[in-house]
Scaffold this active site. Structure first.
Site, PDB file in Angstrom:
ATOM      1  N   THR A  27     -34.792  28.952 -14.838  1.00 48.11           N
ATOM      2  CA  THR A  27     -33.345  29.085 -14.976  1.00 48.11           C
ATOM      3  C   THR A  27     -32.701  29.811 -13.797  1.00 48.11           C
ATOM      4  O   THR A  27     -31.485  29.906 -13.710  1.00 48.11           O
ATOM      5  CB  THR A  27     -32.980  29.831 -16.276  1.00 48.11           C
ATOM      6  OG1 THR A  27     -33.616  31.106 -16.250  1.00 48.11           O
ATOM      7  CG2 THR A  27     -33.419  29.067 -17.506  1.00 48.11           C
ATOM      8  N   GLU A  55     -50.971  32.050  12.400  1.00 43.27           N
ATOM      9  CA  GLU A  55     -50.080  32.972  13.108  1.00 43.27           C
ATOM     10  C   GLU A  55     -50.815  34.293  13.283  1.00 43.27           C
ATOM     11  O   GLU A  55     -51.945  34.452  12.827  1.00 43.27           O
ATOM     12  CB  GLU A  55     -48.779  33.168  12.317  1.00 43.27           C
ATOM     13  CG  GLU A  55     -48.996  33.820  10.963  1.00 43.27           C
ATOM     14  CD  GLU A  55     -47.706  33.993  10.153  1.00 43.27           C
ATOM     15  OE1 GLU A  55     -46.785  33.188  10.322  1.00 43.27           O
ATOM     16  OE2 GLU A  55     -47.642  34.932   9.353  1.00 43.27           O
ATOM     17  N   HIS A  59     -42.915  38.154   8.106  1.00 40.46           N
ATOM     18  CA  HIS A  59     -43.888  38.165   7.012  1.00 40.46           C
ATOM     19  C   HIS A  59     -44.550  39.521   6.883  1.00 40.46           C
ATOM     20  O   HIS A  59     -44.834  40.176   7.882  1.00 40.46           O
ATOM     21  CB  HIS A  59     -45.015  37.168   7.300  1.00 40.46           C
ATOM     22  CG  HIS A  59     -44.612  35.748   7.186  1.00 40.46           C
ATOM     23  ND1 HIS A  59     -45.371  34.740   7.713  1.00 40.46           N
ATOM     24  CD2 HIS A  59     -43.551  35.168   6.619  1.00 40.46           C
ATOM     25  CE1 HIS A  59     -44.782  33.584   7.466  1.00 40.46           C
ATOM     26  NE2 HIS A  59     -43.663  33.825   6.805  1.00 40.46           N
TER      27      HIS A  59
END
Lengths: 285, 386, 285, 386
Positions: free
Chosen positions: A17, A209, A247
């Site tokens: 939702t 990475e 990140h």
């Protein structure tokens, strides 16, 4: 065959939702994924894009006979959502959420070892198996069925690569985003293993990475066991040391976590490394 | 989030770790009136968020009140090698027979916390562990059951620590682990630890890092964020929830996703013209809305060096219409004389393209590939520099 | 055959340098148990009654090839000692210590489920398999080899029963004290199962007391599965409600935890219940 | 260790549970000067370590300062049905729409903590759960991972709690679980909980039990032990580390091991003479030394009803020589005119026998079996009673 998901995937969406949960439920449905239910505590009985909402994963599993769950809840509720999915014995759990505390994930990971569930992510774009199974947020208009497997830490970079493959005429067997957090449910090596066993996959693209040793371990695996060719790209050659680059996991902390070290290890292991993402397609030929 | 030495010590002390008597100076008036009862010599330690302070002359020994005042005046509110010194810690000089190292840190490969200890202190423990593996002992900790005493004792055993110190060593490790868990630390380090007859083990220097993702449940730590010496830009980035790393070049990289942003940085560097390089890394993360884009561009534009922006979005969670709306808003608001090269793809990309085109802003330019985006940006900078 | 321990048991004693650890090491050695090592952190290199002391369970296991550990350390160190033994993969761990906090034991029990170790106790007298294997503190002069199995919650009451059996001419296959704490590593039912499978055992004595439902579950097991005759005794018919009677576990908290309820359940299940301990021998004939 | 209502509430409040404004009266002088700003009516609650206080008239409602003073005076320092009232809690009367039940308790069968909740409050939850299983919801908690929000929410779901209360319900459960873990509780119970618009969920009455075995690491709770209303004998037992339960008869049972002690009690009761029954249960535990035996006998002798003692020891951990030494010391010290029937067996029993015999004390008598010990004791009492 394919990795982790396929045409018989029956998916529930935890956080259906919410803004992202709802939007990507629609996207997954459009692509053809069987989204059989959603979960939002306290919203059971509602419907989202024609999908019934339940008050718990257990109730959703019971009613829908799902075999996969994808998690879109905000980070402070995501740990609980993963535990709920594990306790409800969902075989495959894909956690898209970014920003879960590391300590929580270490606890989740330890608990996961005592269960039969597989977790992909967190902080990952999910999985796509063209032509009709997608769990997560990978854009589907840039991918067609084929024999290239992709394993990646990142989202947007992966999409760039997928698009250039698409333009170059390549198709994808499965693309798995393992995530870019320091602690992940499923490692690159585990996905490489699965690709090596997957008859649909002929070549594999590895997108890495800076940060951690996942690519170094992947190189070790490729060197020792991998039978299929691997093409790679590693981002962050010019990233400064000791700085977190977006990140939680993207930070150069020691020699093994630099892009250069990873490129060298993968090259030594026999993988072909592209200078920039748009060259990957050339290396596949 | 990194903590200052005095903060780390305060937290460790709460959990039972001995620390030397100390006194924190944050204001020059404090030192004018300072007359705390120390026995000289005492340490004068400039507080910065970096190691190796001795080489910056930020750790000194004072033998008199006069010297204390002078040293504090010299350090406080200065900037040493780019590091601002917002406070100075005056501290009892502890004289211990032996100096040790101990830390609890997240071991990313084992996916567990690890207790690390050595009889060797100072310097880089990782480097030391490589050259002297026998002298560094480690124990992985199961986060579901915590650090067991038997594990701390086995580290003591491995290091050949004198046996009468084992219990105290275990207590120290337990205190550090409780502190680590309580504050969602990713690193708790005491280096060096001294052993004295008066105090037992005592923390001479300490470091702590707290998981940024857990700050929402660490109000005490979060309240320290305002003390951090941040530039206005860094503050703006923190508020906006974007990841910002300042670099020295001219091209701002505004991207959704760290790997793609780094890729664009890498491509800019390797473009050939060594004078044209990235100005900053700006990761707006997944699912950014228009407002976040406005703030990210504000940060980019606020850097005088910035001559062009690459805004490359491949929408998964992120919706390109939101991005486009944000870009247009930022230009309407700030109207900078800077080109932004836009690459939009993925979720709602077409909607995004439309919004940009309808806005009809001269400084906005579209690119179809990463290579093209980098080339256009470099050309734009080249034009301005020449 | 016998339960849990036998002539090939190789035992280490955790807490061997303590008063109780040292005394009972001597007693176990006298009886013929192969006590191959002891553990006290910081006392490695010493000897106790000819047994070498190690600094850790791991070191002791490595040096002695032990397969069983008995724990005599004080309650505030006992939880750590059990975790150490589990982590060192000791197959059988017997914890004599009384007074371990319940919360610690709940954590230990949950952890135990993810391991291959069996824990007996805590707060138990241990195990004896005549004529020459004893792990714990059960007095050995009152027992001879035979075919009676004993499972019990308590110490002293068990010894009384053993002595009256001895005087009546009965011998014992194995006597297992499962302990009287609220949370135990091994339940009465698990021991009954083992006795039912044990060719050395012909009849089984069950000694219980107020508190918990272990005897009710034992009755259920006896009724459904047990093939061998069971004689029982339950202490505490006159114990007042809601009062802790010595043992952490000995407290009447609900209907099922009274002595009467247990006696009724066991009787219904076919066990013969003695009025007082000295009558047990008569019921075995 | 059971806690008083006001203590339980104080601890729960520390972990974030709302409690009504209250004021504790422990001294009659406090009430003479009392004039705290309450809105009447308020509750006047006598603090005792038992439930069902209403029926003892220990929960009342006061409508004026006058009434408060009068009610406190009537309750404070009285003894109601054997329960001493050391303090009285004055408390805001909370008016909630609904009353709920919630507890965290150790589930011995599952070997885990369990969260129990009901929309029905008051009374005995176990009994209620049997008669109305649909109205009581439970969730077992894995102690290694703790109470998950999804579990608390599933309890809310099962109880059909209105959905807008779910988050608050989860927060309440989380606060209770943290409190339970932090204090080594074996029970944390709020019964009833009210829901009000002003406070959300709020604890009207609360109970807490703390694990006696964990008190060594709970200094805050331990410091409350002195407030407990204990008889001198109970205090002595606590200090000596023996388990003491007072009963109404004449024969003290001093035994190592609860089951054996209960067995002797059972045998005494069933001996036939209904007038001669146990005076107390005294479990000296495993490994008792002479000193503990002396203290146990001191406790036994201090009870005027005691006419004989059965001291039955079967040594495993316990060494009979220590026991014998203790018995002899106690007789040398106190020289009571009470017979002690001694049964010694197991570890070092022969040494023990010797010590008793050499002491040559007329009131010490040996027995060879439990039956004989009980018989001798009953005979001794019979002789004294007749």
């Amino acid at each position: 065959m394919s990795l982790f998901i396929n045409a018989s995937t029956r998916l529930i969406v935890q956080g259906i939702t919410g803004k992202h949960g709802s939007f990507h439920t629609q996207e997954m449905l459009k692509y053809g994924t069987m989204v059989v239910g959603g979960v939002t505590h306290g919203r059971g009985g509602e419907w989202v894009h024609g999908v019934p909402v339940f008050d718990s994963v257990k109730a959703a599993m019971y009613a829908t006979d799902a075999n996969t769950s994808v998690i879109f809840v905000p980070p402070r509720f995501a740990t609980d959502a993963i535990f709920e999915a594990i306790d409800a014995q969902v075989p495959l759990i894909v956690c898209i959420t970014e920003g879960i505390p590391v300590y929580d994930m270490m606890r989740v990971y330890a608990y996961l070892q005592t269960s039969n569930s597989r977790l992909i992510g967190p902080n990952c774009p999910g999985i796509i198996t063209p032509p009709n199974a997608k769990v997560g947020i990978i854009p589907s208009e840039i991918v067609r069925p084929g024999n290239i497997g992709i394993v990646s830490k990142s989202g947007a970079l992966t999409y760039e690569v997928m698009q250039s493959l698409f333009q170059a005429g390549f198709g994808v067997s499965t693309c798995v985003g393992v995530g870019a957090d320091p602690i992940l449910g499923t490692s690159m090596v585990e996905v490489l293993e699965a690709f090596d066993d997957d008859p649909e996959t002929e070549k594999v693209i590895l997108l890495g990475e800076i940060g951690g040793r996942a690519e170094i371990r992947a190189a070790e695996y490729i060197q020792r066991y991998m039978t299929k060719p691997v093409v790679g790209f590693i981002a962050g050659k010019t990233a400064p040391n000791g700085v977190r680059m977006g990140h939680a996991g993207a930070i150069v902390e020691d020699g093994d976590s630099t892009a250069i070290a990873k490129i060298q290890a993968l090259t030594r292991a026999g993988a072909r490394i592209a200078e920039q993402p748009e060259h990957i397609a050339d290396l596949l030929r | 989030m990194k903590l200052y030495e005095y903060q780390a010590k305060e937290l460790l002390h709460k959990f039972g770790v001995n620390i030397p008597k100390n006194y924190l100076i944050t204001d020059v008036h404090q030192i004018e009136q300072f007359d705390a009862p120390f026995n000289y010599p005492i340490y004068i330690k400039g507080q910065v968020l970096a190691g190796g302070r001795a080489k910056y002359n930020l750790i000194k020994e004072a033998n008199s009140l006069e010297e204390v005042r002078h040293m504090v005046m010299t350090m406080l509110n200065t900037t040493v090698d780019g590091l601002f010194v917002p406070s100075v810690l005056l501290e009892d000089k502890v004289i211990g027979d032996n100096l040790y190292y101990m830390s609890i840190v997240n071991d990313r490969n084992a996916r567990k916390p690890v207790l690390v200890a050595s009889l060797q202190s100072g310097g880089d423990i990782e480097e030391f562990a490589k050259s002297h593996p026998q002298q560094v002992a480690k124990q992985l900790i199961n986060p579901l059951t915590g650090l067991h005493s038997y594990q701390a004792l086995s580290v003591a055993d491995e290091l050949n620590l004198p046996r009468h110190l084992w219990r105290a060593f275990d207590e120290l490790a337990q205190a550090m682990y409780r502190c680590y868990v309580h504050y969602d630390a990713t690193l708790v380090e005491i280096n060096p630890i001294a052993y004295t007859h008066e105090y037992g083990f005592i923390a001479v220097d300490a470091k702590m890092k707290v998981d940024d993702n857990a700050l929402y449940r660490q109000p005490d730590i979060l309240s320290w964020q305002h003390i951090l010496h941040m530039s206005d830009t860094e503050k703006l980035a923190l508020e906006a929830g974007v990841s910002y790393v300042k670099l020295d070049g001219q091209i701002a990289c505004v991207v959704n996703g760290a790997a793609l942003a780094m890729t664009i940085m890498d491509m800019t560097y390797s473009h050939g013209d060594a004078n044209i390089t990235p100005a900053c890394f700006l990761d707006i993360g997944g699912g950014a809305d228009a407002d976040r884009v406005v703030k990210a561009l504000k940060i980019a534009f606020s850097d005088e060096n910035v001559k062009a922006v690459i805004c490359s979005i491949f929408g998964g969670m992120t919706r390109c219409d939101e991005i486009a709306t944000g870009i247009v808003q930022a230009y309407r608001l700030l109207n900078p004389n800077i080109k932004t090269i836009i690459k939009l793809q993925g979720t709602n990309a077409l909607l995004g393209w439309e919004i940009i085109q309808n806005a009809n802003i001269g400084n906005l330019q579209m690119a179809m590939s990463l290579g093209e985006a980098v080339k256009l940006a470099v050309d734009a900078v080249g034009g301005m520099l020449s």
